[in-house]
Design an enzyme around this catalytic site. Structure first.
Site, PDB file in Angstrom:
ATOM      1  N   ASN A 150     -16.303   7.979   7.330  1.00  0.00           N
ATOM      2  CA  ASN A 150     -16.895   6.646   7.547  1.00  0.00           C
ATOM      3  C   ASN A 150     -16.688   6.106   8.965  1.00  0.00           C
ATOM      4  O   ASN A 150     -17.570   5.473   9.526  1.00  0.00           O
ATOM      5  CB  ASN A 150     -16.380   5.649   6.498  1.00  0.00           C
ATOM      6  N   GLU A 460       0.379   3.162   8.525  1.00  0.00           N
ATOM      7  CA  GLU A 460       0.054   3.643   9.858  1.00  0.00           C
ATOM      8  C   GLU A 460       0.194   2.447  10.810  1.00  0.00           C
ATOM      9  O   GLU A 460       0.459   1.342  10.375  1.00  0.00           O
ATOM     10  CB  GLU A 460      -1.376   4.195   9.891  1.00  0.00           C
TER      11      GLU A 460
HETATM   12  P1  NDP Z   1     -12.592  12.331   0.607  1.00  0.00           P
HETATM   13  O1  NDP Z   1     -11.310  12.093  -0.074  1.00  0.00           O
HETATM   14  O2  NDP Z   1     -13.664  13.031  -0.109  1.00  0.00           O
HETATM   15  O3  NDP Z   1     -12.368  13.163   1.939  1.00  0.00           O
HETATM   16  C1  NDP Z   1     -11.485  12.783   2.961  1.00  0.00           C
HETATM   17  C2  NDP Z   1     -11.110  14.012   3.775  1.00  0.00           C
HETATM   18  O4  NDP Z   1     -10.376  14.899   2.945  1.00  0.00           O
HETATM   19  C3  NDP Z   1     -12.318  14.800   4.272  1.00  0.00           C
HETATM   20  O5  NDP Z   1     -12.007  15.408   5.509  1.00  0.00           O
HETATM   21  C4  NDP Z   1     -12.469  15.848   3.189  1.00  0.00           C
HETATM   22  O6  NDP Z   1     -13.171  16.957   3.635  1.00  0.00           O
HETATM   23  C5  NDP Z   1     -11.007  16.158   2.905  1.00  0.00           C
HETATM   24  N1  NDP Z   1     -10.742  16.769   1.601  1.00  0.00           N
HETATM   25  C6  NDP Z   1     -11.479  16.718   0.476  1.00  0.00           C
HETATM   26  N2  NDP Z   1     -10.885  17.443  -0.509  1.00  0.00           N
HETATM   27  C7  NDP Z   1      -9.730  17.945   0.008  1.00  0.00           C
HETATM   28  C8  NDP Z   1      -8.675  18.774  -0.500  1.00  0.00           C
HETATM   29  N3  NDP Z   1      -8.686  19.257  -1.738  1.00  0.00           N
HETATM   30  N4  NDP Z   1      -7.653  19.091   0.311  1.00  0.00           N
HETATM   31  C9  NDP Z   1      -7.624  18.625   1.577  1.00  0.00           C
HETATM   32  N5  NDP Z   1      -8.602  17.858   2.128  1.00  0.00           N
HETATM   33  C10 NDP Z   1      -9.635  17.507   1.352  1.00  0.00           C
HETATM   34  O7  NDP Z   1     -13.068  10.914   1.154  1.00  0.00           O
HETATM   35  P2  NDP Z   1     -14.410  10.577   1.919  1.00  0.00           P
HETATM   36  O8  NDP Z   1     -14.554  11.452   3.113  1.00  0.00           O
HETATM   37  O9  NDP Z   1     -15.506  10.525   0.922  1.00  0.00           O
HETATM   38  O10 NDP Z   1     -14.085   9.137   2.477  1.00  0.00           O
HETATM   39  C11 NDP Z   1     -14.276   7.984   1.755  1.00  0.00           C
HETATM   40  C12 NDP Z   1     -12.968   7.502   1.147  1.00  0.00           C
HETATM   41  O11 NDP Z   1     -12.010   7.284   2.169  1.00  0.00           O
HETATM   42  C13 NDP Z   1     -13.130   6.188   0.448  1.00  0.00           C
HETATM   43  O12 NDP Z   1     -12.463   6.223  -0.778  1.00  0.00           O
HETATM   44  C14 NDP Z   1     -12.441   5.203   1.377  1.00  0.00           C
HETATM   45  O13 NDP Z   1     -11.941   4.061   0.749  1.00  0.00           O
HETATM   46  C15 NDP Z   1     -11.360   6.034   1.950  1.00  0.00           C
HETATM   47  N6  NDP Z   1     -10.903   5.457   3.208  1.00  0.00           N
HETATM   48  C16 NDP Z   1      -9.665   4.876   3.254  1.00  0.00           C
HETATM   49  C17 NDP Z   1      -9.228   4.261   4.409  1.00  0.00           C
HETATM   50  C18 NDP Z   1      -7.865   3.668   4.504  1.00  0.00           C
HETATM   51  O14 NDP Z   1      -7.417   3.476   5.619  1.00  0.00           O
HETATM   52  N7  NDP Z   1      -7.195   3.368   3.420  1.00  0.00           N
HETATM   53  C19 NDP Z   1     -10.094   4.180   5.599  1.00  0.00           C
HETATM   54  C20 NDP Z   1     -11.357   4.840   5.433  1.00  0.00           C
HETATM   55  C21 NDP Z   1     -11.745   5.445   4.274  1.00  0.00           C
HETATM   56  P3  NDP Z   1     -14.776  17.039   3.425  1.00  0.00           P
HETATM   57  O15 NDP Z   1     -15.365  15.750   3.821  1.00  0.00           O
HETATM   58  O16 NDP Z   1     -15.133  18.117   4.330  1.00  0.00           O
HETATM   59  O17 NDP Z   1     -14.969  17.345   1.995  1.00  0.00           O
END
Ligand code: NDP
Length: 479
Positions: A150, A460
């Site tokens: 995002n 963080e």
């Molecule tokens: P995901 O959890 O799907 O993915 C986040 C990252 O983790 C991506 O790089 C993804 O890779 C990777 N990933 C997915 N599965 C695995 C695994 N099994 N092992 C290791 N890494 C993995 O989230 P989104 O990318 O869909 O992001 C949206 C989410 O992030 C929302 O829930 C949002 O609220 C949260 N978020 C939280 C923030 C905070 O500061 N609290 C800030 C911004 C977002 P890939 O994309 O390649 O699958």
């Protein structure tokens, strides 16, 4: 444009030579290939980081800081190129990437370049025992950083900068749907003189590339931002290996509006906190609670303002709502409109996808406001992470606090009131890691950032990040 892994300062193809299509969300077209990396690529990245660790952890703070400041400057110097890449990869308005995302990536490096020179540890004199204790803050070694799509470069650098400032070497993976600016960062690091292997960027799917980072027995700390389900999965794998974890996860943040607030300011900010970045910010205020005495007025004014937001191609300067990140995500967000209706919600505006002339296959959606009959319906409980907000009235402080806290998440909350006593009463009781009063998303990088409940573990920001990326070691000397 094809991209490559950045390992030991070099750009290289994935060992398996497997690739994944990269889509442009604004028109739905494939515009490049990214490595579909596997365990062997992660092992290579790990070995490169491990080899660099001795040199980097012994590099003076002044030198680390100097190189990081250079990276910050080069990000600034490449603002246009990086913003265009971010907008194309993610679908966000170009002006937003230029004004917020890329400048923030530069600030992340600048901030931690300075913070590390001010980071002090403790000492305690044991009076009467002729002893002194002091605490060393030592880098962990090789750490893993995994970030979401995002705010791609913004969140990627929010992890990498404190990790390397503290003397660690990094194996990092950006989201596979938005890899472009992380790829461009490799060149910038080389130009800034970051020693080879300090930062290694490996591209690929979360479930294979990301998983390989989590499972690596010698990557001893993981900083992860993403969804709550993924966070729980990571915690399960990491626990038996006793890895240090920082998990920044999902949110379903309340926006609580009292009648005594500064109405115009509240209205303008609420439009932004609802739909900035297409509502794809973990901190967006997706549940709006409005004091009953101004509810009808708010409803009319808010819906009028939301209807006026232009949904358009990310490159157009008057676009307020760009494209959602992927087709799958658009479908997921759209499905919540139907779920809301089934639960008795009334769609006050939006609710449909949008076709834009010339970009018919892009992933666009109208900003959507749903009036909900109860705070317990699914659209009010589950993270949608798109341009959809709910509104409902409340009568008392107690009632709204109860509704605000009645979700599994606890990331942030926004409160609009000019009553100081109420501000303090409510802020104290909100279950959230961050509370904004009469503002939203105002960030000071020195402050702790993170959530409670299912929104994560750890913080963080500022010295919290430097504490996470170091191990404290106490030394006790008797004299
Ligand atoms: P995901 O959890 O799907 O993915 C986040 C990252 O983790 C991506 O790089 C993804 O890779 C990777 N990933 C997915 N599965 C695995 C695994 N099994 N092992 C290791 N890494 C993995 O989230 P989104 O990318 O869909 O992001 C949206 C989410 O992030 C929302 O829930 C949002 O609220 C949260 N978020 C939280 C923030 C905070 O500061 N609290 C800030 C911004 C977002 P890939 O994309 O390649 O699958």
């Amino acid at each position: 444009m094809d991209i490559k892994n950045y390992i030991n300062g070099n750009f290289q193809n994935p060992i398996s030579n497997n690739w994944i299509d990269n889509y442009n969300p604004s028109n739905g077209e494939v515009y490049g290939q990214i490595p579909n990396s596997n365990k062997e690529d992660i092992e290579q990245a790990y070995q490169s980081a491990k080899s660099a660790f001795k040199l980097w952890s012994n590099t003076t703070l002044e030198e680390r800081s100097r190189i990081m400041l250079k990276i910050s400057e080069l990000i600034e110097a490449n603002l246009d190129k990086l913003a265009e890449a971010e907008s194309k990869d993610n679908g966000k308005p170009l002006w937003l990437a230029k004004a917020v995302d890329i400048p923030r990536a530069s600030s992340n490096f600048r901030f931690f370049a300075n913070a590390i020179t001010q980071f002090a540890s403790e000492s305690h004199e044991s009076i009467g025992q002729n002893a002194i204790n002091y605490t060393l803050r030592q880098p962990i070694g090789v750490v893993g950083c995994i970030s979401p799509w995002n705010l791609p470069l913004y969140l990627f650098t929010w992890k990498i900068a404190p990790a390397i400032a503290a003397g660690n070497c990094v194996v990092a993976k950006p989201s596979e749907v938005t890899p472009m600016t992380a790829y461009l960062l490799g060149d910038i690091c080389n130009e800034a003189g970051l020693p080879k292997g300090v930062l290694n960027i490996v591209h690929g799917l979360g479930t294979s590339t990301g998983q390989a980072i989590i499972e690596h027995p010698n990557i001893k700390a993981i900083s992860f931002t993403g969804g709550t389900t993924t966070g729980a999965h990571i915690a399960k794998i990491a626990a038996p290996m006793f890895k240090k974890l920082s998990l920044e996860l999902g949110g379903k943040n309340p926006n609580i509006i009292f009648a005594d607030c500064d109405y115009e300011d509240m209205m303008a900010t609420t439009v932004r906190s609802s739909f900035a970045n297409q509502g794809q910010i973990c901190l967006c205020g997706s549940r709006i609670f409005v004091e009953a005495s101004i509810y009808e007025q708010f409803k009319t004014d808010f819906v009028n303002k939301v209807k006026a937001l232009k949904v358009g191609h990310p490159s157009e300067s008057d676009t307020k709502v760009g494209a959602l990140v992927s087709k799958a995500h658009l479908d997921k967000v759209m499905s919540y409109v139907e779920i809301a209706k089934e639960d008795g919600g009334i769609v006050l505006c939006g609710g449909n996808s949008v076709t834009i002339e010339g970009y018919e296959n892009g992933y666009y959606m109208q900003p959507t406001v749903i009036e909900v009959p109860t705070d317990e319906c699914r659209v009010n409980q589950e993270e949608i992470f798109g341009p959809v907000v709910t509104i409902m009235p409340f009568n008392t402080e107690k009632e709204v606090l109860n509704m605000a806290n009645k979700v599994v998440y606890g990331l942030s909350a926004t409160l609009w009131t000019n009553d100081l006593k109420r501000t303090m009463r409510i802020s104290n009781q909100l279950q959230a890691g961050i509370v904004w009063v009469n503002t939203w998303l105002m960030r000071d990088l020195r402050t702790p950032f993170g959530g409670v409940k299912n929104s994560g573990v750890g913080r963080e920001g500022g010295f919290e990040a430097l504490r996470f990326f170091t191990e404290p070691k106490n030394v006790c000397i008797k004299y």
